[in-house]
Design an enzyme around this catalytic site. Structure first.
Site, PDB file in Angstrom:
ATOM      1  N   GLY A  46       0.848  -1.182   0.000  1.00  0.00           N
ATOM      2  CA  GLY A  46       0.000   0.000   0.000  1.00  0.00           C
ATOM      3  C   GLY A  46       0.882   1.229   0.000  1.00  0.00           C
ATOM      4  O   GLY A  46       2.071   1.153   0.339  1.00  0.00           O
ATOM      5  N   GLN A  51       2.660  10.200   1.675  1.00  0.00           N
ATOM      6  CA  GLN A  51       3.969   9.547   1.825  1.00  0.00           C
ATOM      7  C   GLN A  51       4.938   9.923   0.703  1.00  0.00           C
ATOM      8  O   GLN A  51       6.150   9.754   0.862  1.00  0.00           O
ATOM      9  CB  GLN A  51       3.803   8.022   1.848  1.00  0.00           C
ATOM     10  CG  GLN A  51       3.099   7.495   3.098  1.00  0.00           C
ATOM     11  CD  GLN A  51       3.019   5.998   3.099  1.00  0.00           C
ATOM     12  OE1 GLN A  51       2.095   5.437   2.501  1.00  0.00           O
ATOM     13  NE2 GLN A  51       3.972   5.344   3.727  1.00  0.00           N
ATOM     14  N   CYS A  96       5.533   0.242   7.993  1.00  0.00           N
ATOM     15  CA  CYS A  96       5.180   1.425   7.213  1.00  0.00           C
ATOM     16  C   CYS A  96       6.397   1.840   6.392  1.00  0.00           C
ATOM     17  O   CYS A  96       7.516   1.881   6.910  1.00  0.00           O
ATOM     18  CB  CYS A  96       4.764   2.568   8.138  1.00  0.00           C
ATOM     19  SG  CYS A  96       4.235   4.047   7.263  1.00  0.00           S
ATOM     20  N   LEU A  97       6.171   2.146   5.125  1.00  0.00           N
ATOM     21  CA  LEU A  97       7.298   2.523   4.264  1.00  0.00           C
ATOM     22  C   LEU A  97       7.923   3.847   4.695  1.00  0.00           C
ATOM     23  O   LEU A  97       9.051   4.163   4.335  1.00  0.00           O
ATOM     24  CB  LEU A  97       6.830   2.591   2.806  1.00  0.00           C
ATOM     25  CG  LEU A  97       6.387   1.237   2.234  1.00  0.00           C
ATOM     26  CD1 LEU A  97       5.806   1.411   0.840  1.00  0.00           C
ATOM     27  CD2 LEU A  97       7.508   0.216   2.236  1.00  0.00           C
ATOM     28  N   HIS A 138      -4.916   1.311   7.220  1.00  0.00           N
ATOM     29  CA  HIS A 138      -3.590   1.905   7.429  1.00  0.00           C
ATOM     30  C   HIS A 138      -3.398   3.064   6.442  1.00  0.00           C
ATOM     31  O   HIS A 138      -2.918   4.141   6.809  1.00  0.00           O
ATOM     32  CB  HIS A 138      -2.516   0.823   7.214  1.00  0.00           C
ATOM     33  CG  HIS A 138      -1.106   1.314   7.307  1.00  0.00           C
ATOM     34  ND1 HIS A 138      -0.266   0.976   8.341  1.00  0.00           N
ATOM     35  CD2 HIS A 138      -0.377   2.124   6.482  1.00  0.00           C
ATOM     36  CE1 HIS A 138       0.917   1.570   8.161  1.00  0.00           C
ATOM     37  NE2 HIS A 138       0.874   2.264   7.033  1.00  0.00           N
ATOM     38  N   GLU A 139      -3.822   2.847   5.179  1.00  0.00           N
ATOM     39  CA  GLU A 139      -3.634   3.895   4.157  1.00  0.00           C
ATOM     40  C   GLU A 139      -4.578   5.073   4.372  1.00  0.00           C
ATOM     41  O   GLU A 139      -4.171   6.225   4.222  1.00  0.00           O
ATOM     42  CB  GLU A 139      -3.844   3.310   2.756  1.00  0.00           C
ATOM     43  CG  GLU A 139      -2.919   2.162   2.389  1.00  0.00           C
ATOM     44  CD  GLU A 139      -1.459   2.435   2.640  1.00  0.00           C
ATOM     45  OE1 GLU A 139      -0.730   1.472   2.917  1.00  0.00           O
ATOM     46  OE2 GLU A 139      -1.031   3.614   2.604  1.00  0.00           O
ATOM     47  N   HIS A 142      -3.284   7.398   6.841  1.00  0.00           N
ATOM     48  CA  HIS A 142      -2.261   8.307   6.286  1.00  0.00           C
ATOM     49  C   HIS A 142      -2.903   9.577   5.721  1.00  0.00           C
ATOM     50  O   HIS A 142      -2.346  10.666   5.831  1.00  0.00           O
ATOM     51  CB  HIS A 142      -1.473   7.626   5.151  1.00  0.00           C
ATOM     52  CG  HIS A 142      -0.265   6.853   5.590  1.00  0.00           C
ATOM     53  ND1 HIS A 142       0.789   7.418   6.258  1.00  0.00           N
ATOM     54  CD2 HIS A 142       0.060   5.551   5.423  1.00  0.00           C
ATOM     55  CE1 HIS A 142       1.716   6.493   6.508  1.00  0.00           C
ATOM     56  NE2 HIS A 142       1.293   5.348   6.003  1.00  0.00           N
TER      57      HIS A 142
HETATM   58  O1  K2U Z   1       1.470   2.712   4.068  1.00  0.00           O
HETATM   59  C1  K2U Z   1       2.517   2.082   3.979  1.00  0.00           C
HETATM   60  O2  K2U Z   1       3.568   2.457   4.494  1.00  0.00           O
HETATM   61  C2  K2U Z   1       2.508   0.789   3.229  1.00  0.00           C
HETATM   62  C3  K2U Z   1       2.525  -0.363   4.144  1.00  0.00           C
HETATM   63  C4  K2U Z   1       1.107  -0.859   4.183  1.00  0.00           C
HETATM   64  C5  K2U Z   1       0.762  -1.839   5.241  1.00  0.00           C
HETATM   65  C6  K2U Z   1       1.303  -1.759   6.510  1.00  0.00           C
HETATM   66  C7  K2U Z   1       0.924  -2.685   7.469  1.00  0.00           C
HETATM   67  C8  K2U Z   1       0.003  -3.676   7.185  1.00  0.00           C
HETATM   68  C9  K2U Z   1      -0.535  -3.735   5.921  1.00  0.00           C
HETATM   69  C10 K2U Z   1      -0.169  -2.810   4.968  1.00  0.00           C
HETATM   70  C11 K2U Z   1       3.628  -1.226   3.570  1.00  0.00           C
HETATM   71  O3  K2U Z   1       3.121  -2.083   2.631  1.00  0.00           O
HETATM   72  S1  K2U Z   1       4.590  -2.000   4.803  1.00  0.00           S
HETATM   73  C12 K2U Z   1       5.230  -3.397   4.085  1.00  0.00           C
HETATM   74  C13 K2U Z   1       4.354  -4.598   4.264  1.00  0.00           C
HETATM   75  C14 K2U Z   1       4.405  -5.548   3.302  1.00  0.00           C
HETATM   76  C15 K2U Z   1       3.639  -6.697   3.449  1.00  0.00           C
HETATM   77  C16 K2U Z   1       2.816  -6.870   4.567  1.00  0.00           C
HETATM   78  C17 K2U Z   1       2.761  -5.880   5.520  1.00  0.00           C
HETATM   79  C18 K2U Z   1       3.545  -4.730   5.382  1.00  0.00           C
HETATM   80 ZN    ZN Z   2       2.309   3.507   6.198  1.00  0.00          ZN
END
Ligand code: K2U
Ligand code: ZN
Length: 174
Positions: A46, A51, A96-97, A138-139, A142
């Site tokens: 996501g 971001q 979170c990225l 989560h998104e 943000h």
């Molecule tokens: O918003 C973001 O930073 C993207 C996250 C989204 C996310 C975080 C936690 C749980 C679900 C989605 C990134 O994708 S974090 C990397 C990731 C990859 C696979 C599974 C969970 C998190």
């Molecule tokens: Zn995030």
């Protein structure tokens, strides 16, 4: 298509409210494509517009786990709103990225129904469960300046923030 720089916490733009999208033009479609490319490259499942420094209500996601067996399902959600959430909760170790290499358990409604506009402006509605439900919440957080660390105890949140400040100092020296 081009990769966008992902902002790292702490950054004031990650804590701000975003504005609803009003113009469904080619520029918006280009931004959505660039965000999907940036998300897959990270890799992540996501990514929300703030971001990458764009203060608009736009998010992309693709929570298809096994890209080998299942077809990817890139989704673009514009001006998304949660219109129903289950009483049932689920806990997921989130990352979170914008807060690299930090993970913590976050509890959220297990299922949510979301209404949004597609990149061409058409209204859409879907009920999400599992990892899709966690990711879309989560998104959407943000888009309202909320990070997963805001659900943690203050000490844990401060520890993560200090680690990110150190990371940013080190990256600035490179
Ligand atoms: O918003 C973001 O930073 C993207 C996250 C989204 C996310 C975080 C936690 C749980 C679900 C989605 C990134 O994708 S974090 C990397 C990731 C990859 C696979 C599974 C969970 C998190
Ligand atoms: Zn995030």
């Amino acid at each position: 298509m081009s990769l966008k720089e992902i902002l790292i916490h702490p950054d004031p733009r990650l804590k701000k409210e975003t504005a609803p999208v009003a113009e469904f033009d080619r520029e918006l479609a280009r931004l959505a494509d660039d965000m999907l490319e940036t998300m897959y490259d990270a890799p992540g499942i996501g990514l929300a517009a703030p971001q990458v420094g764009v203060m608009q209500q736009l998010l992309v996601m693709d929570c298809v786990k096994e890209a080998e067996t299942e077809k990817p399902r890139p989704m673009v959600l514009i001006n998304p709103q949660v219109i129903w959430a289950s009483d049932e909760l689920s806990t997921y170790e989130e990352g979170c990225l914008s807060i690299p290499d930090q993970y913590a358990d976050v509890t959220r409604p297990a299922e949510v129904k979301v209404r949004w506009l597609g990149v061409d402006g058409t209204p859409q509605e879907e009920q999400f469960s599992g990892l899709w439900a966690t990711c879309v919440q989560h998104e959407i957080d943000h888009l309202h300046g909320k990070l997963f660390i805001d659900y943690l105890k203050p000490m844990k949140r401060q520890m993560i923030t200090r680690k990110m400040q150190k990371l940013k100092r080190e990256r600035a020296r490179l």
